[in-house]
Design a protein around this motif. Structure first.
Motif, short mmCIF file in Angstrom:
data_model
loop_
_atom_site.label_atom_id
_atom_site.label_comp_id
_atom_site.label_asym_id
_atom_site.label_seq_id
_atom_site.Cartn_x
_atom_site.Cartn_y
_atom_site.Cartn_z
N GLY A 1 0.83 -1.20 0.00
CA GLY A 1 0.00 0.00 0.00
C GLY A 1 0.86 1.25 0.00
O GLY A 1 0.68 2.15 -0.82
N SER B 1 -0.08 3.94 -3.14
CA SER B 1 0.07 5.38 -2.89
C SER B 1 0.78 6.06 -4.07
O SER B 1 0.43 7.17 -4.47
CB SER B 1 0.84 5.63 -1.60
N GLY C 1 -2.38 2.36 1.44
CA GLY C 1 -2.19 3.09 0.19
C GLY C 1 -2.68 4.52 0.33
O GLY C 1 -2.00 5.47 -0.06
#
Lengths: 505, 168
Positions: free
Chosen positions: A207, A212, A415
């Motif tokens: 994440g 991201s 994320g």
């Protein structure tokens, strides 16, 4: 020893895995914004069911291929493929504008191999000694090294140290979720059964580094404006001799930065570039306008950092950077315990890892100098195609480790957190180190305090009595002091005096 | 700066939460350095100090932070060189458009995760890829369809047979 180094050279299955792993790393590395950490994390999850050696060897190949591949997009489109290839844009892209993209790629390939080999040489020589030395380390020493690692990653990463320490603290806290390994007491579980076994850090990292980054990339889906002339690939041989002193100096920078816990290629490459700028009196061209030295320095440093980062990883069980943090996790998943005992109990694995990295360097030459036009086209894959595919991988990666959809939800949560952190210029690297080092730091600190019969003062005084602990404590104190206004003021004054004196001379 | 104030407050609240939760760890004395609640509390305090320092300095807004990075990169590269031209075409989209895109894309990812237990994985991954490519490109339907189909089928078999993943 030599027999074990040669295993990856002789075993056809390992050879194929290293070849494919390096290729995957190179392709991934040249796609801007996708970190090597994410690629290796993905593999930790996907190779979970594999036997230990093929899995670890593949990850090492992706690690080396990915770090090398990052320079490619810096050179061709002026966008760093990874954080460690920012310095490659300074002189790499000007070379592309001159129609010398091929030479730039040739230089990075050759010096990637030289730098990588020097790093591995240092690993092979230093690790057995350090491993023996580490057998004498006490719990407090491990605590100090890990603490130093978190401080360094805070001090050296972009943004303020306070932000980095805060993020590391969040990581440490997340790492402690679940049952305490010493007493079995539940921490931060809120009575939830799933949280009892802790948060799956693979999902968390996918994440933080995968989703991201995709969300950040969605801010601008414009096409790449690249129109690249490759030209000839190999630079004149005379440069190999001319750049030799610079190569050795920057390799040392790379290895030293790699050994420092928490500091990786993104720091060594900038330090090496700066060093080249200051020390090379007659570069092939002015720096920033296509100097070959401006490519040699960061490339050698970045690749030698890999070997340096593996020294504390394999001998102390402490990551040299974010990727080695993931590799430690991978080794733990496969039932190994990175640290001093690794060298005692499974020395063959150490030499096989070293051999695999060497084979990976050979494949870097093969992949790096062939199909350059094909790789140049890979960079041009439109983002609207690439981003969904990356997210697809992060979903599978987070699901694959436990075959659990709950881990996919964790990946999405992290994320979004990672996206917000990046948006507000908080570094994400310290969080990963915190998650992995946090629980260990906790255990080592408490063990050290228990050794001193539960006395915190006994613990503090022990830091100054034992020689190894004293050296480490002084390092920690200096790192903390180096962040104060007083240190910066004194340093500024000294620099001013020094420059005045040299001007007078 | 308003966003900065909110974030600073959030950081302080998170740090305080860690400290308070450490005090609430069952049957443990936070002041006993060998107890499992000592280190979490210590980390909470360090986080609190960092959060206060961040609040004092103020949080940069995302836009100013991005500009600063660009300048920093230009300075690192070469002082005399004029800034390099942007290598990605600037997309003609408003901030509101970006926000909508981010929310819709994240929603698609969440939907993908939710439906994993209910729909065949190969079909679901095709639908996710095709849907998200359409969302991001808004045209090029045929290319998106073909790429999604190839990727979902090829990787399904790779994951099942090479990586031995058992899909729901």
């Amino acid at each position: 020893m030599l027999d074990q180094i040669l295993v990856p050279f002789m075993d056809i299955q390992l050879l194929i895995l290293i070849a494919l792993g390096t290729l995957f790393g190179v392709v991934k590395g040249l796609l801007p914004g996708l970190s090597v950490t994410m690629a290796v994390t993905l593999l930790v999850s996907l190779t979970y069911t594999w036997e230990t050696i093929p899995a670890i060897v593949t990850m090492i190949a992706v690690f080396y291929g990915g770090v090398y591949g990052g320079a490619r997009s810096s050179i061709l489109i002026n966008v760093p493929g990874s954080a460690s290839s920012l310095a490659h844009t300074f002189d790499g892209y000007p070379l592309t504008k001159r129609g010398e993209a091929g030479v730039a790629i040739g230089i990075t390939t050759i010096y990637a191999v030289i730098g990588g080999a020097i790093g591995l040489l240092c690993l092979g020589v230093a690790a057995p000694f350090l491993g023996e030395l580490a057998l004498g380390f006490a719990a407090r020493d491990y605590f100090l090294i890990m603490f130093l690692g978190l401080l360094l990653v805070g001090g050296l990463s972009e943004g303020s140290m306070a932000k980095a320490i805060f993020v590391a603290g969040v990581g440490v806290t997340l790492g402690m979720v679940g049952m305490d390994s010493l007493t079995g007491v539940e921490r931060f579980t809120f009575g939830n059964l799933e949280l009892k076994s802790g948060i799956n850090y693979i999902a968390c990292m996918l994440g933080l580094f995968g989703l991201s980054e995709v969300l950040i990339q969605l801010h601008n889906l414009g096409k790449t404006k690249a129109d690249v002339i490759i030209g000839k690939v190999l630079p004149p041989l005379i440069y190999l001799i001319k750049f030799l002193p610079l190569t050795i100096r920057t390799a040392i920078i790379g290895v030293v930065v790699g050994i420092l816990p928490g500091a990786g290629g993104e720091i060594s490459s900038l330090l090496a570039y700066d060093h080249a700028k200051k020390t090379v009196k007659n570069p092939t061209r002015p720096f920033g306008k296509g100097a070959y030295e401006g490519l040699v320095a960061p490339e050698v440093a970045v690749m030698s950092t890999n070997g340096g980062a593996m020294i504390p990883m394999l001998t102390l069980g402490i990551p040299g950077d974010a990727v080695t943090a993931v590799l430690i996790g991978a080794m733990t998943i496969h039932g190994l315990k990175p640290g001093p005992m690794l060298m005692v109990e499974t020395p063959e694995l150490f030499w096989i890892i070293l051999g695999a990295a060497l084979v990976s360097l050979i494949f870097i030459v093969i992949w790096g100098l062939s199909a350059i036009s094909f790789f140049a086209r890979v960079i041009l894959i439109p983002k609207y195609v690439l981003m969904p595919i990356i997210v697809f991988f992060t979903v599978i990666g987070s699901y694959g480790i436990n075959n659990s959809v709950a881990d996919v939800y964790w990946m999405i949560v992290f994320g979004v957190i990672g996206y917000l952190l990046r948006l507000y210029k908080f570094p994400t690297g310290p969080m990963v180190l915190g998650i992995i080092l946090g629980p260990q730091m906790d255990v080592y600190l408490r063990r050290a305090i228990i050794t001193e019969e539960g006395s915190i003062w006994g613990f503090v005084s022990s830091l100054f009595i034992h020689p190894i602990s004293l050296i480490l404590t002084l390092f920690v104190l200096f790192t903390l002091f180096s962040q104060t206004a007083l240190y910066k003021k004194v340093k500024g004054q000294l620099l001013q005096k020094f420059s005045k004196k040299s001007a007078d001379v | 700066m308003v966003a900065g104030k909110y974030i600073s407050t959030l950081l302080i609240v998170i740090s305080l939460a860690v400290v308070v939760l450490s005090f609430n760890i069952e049957e443990q004395d936070v002041f006993d350095p060998s107890s499992p609640s000592f280190f979490p509390a210590l980390v909470g305090v360090v986080m609190l100090i960092s959060a206060l320092m961040i609040a004092r300095r103020g949080i940069q807004s995302p836009s100013s932070a991005q500009e600063e990075t660009k300048q920093h990169v230009a300075v690192e590269g070469n002082d005399e060189e004029e800034p390099e031209k942007e290598m990605y075409e600037k997309e003609n989209i408003t901030q509101k458009g970006i926000n909508i895109r981010l929310i819709l894309f994240t929603a698609l990812v969440v939907l993908f995760a939710i439906l994993m237990n209910y729909i065949n994985f190969m079909v679901l991954s095709f639908l996710f890829l095709f849907g998200s490519m359409l969302l991001l490109s808004r045209e090029k339907m045929l290319r998106s369809f073909i790429v999604s189909l190839i990727v979902s089928v090829a990787f399904y078999y790779t994951f099942v047979h090479v990586f031995h993943i058992v899909f729901p």
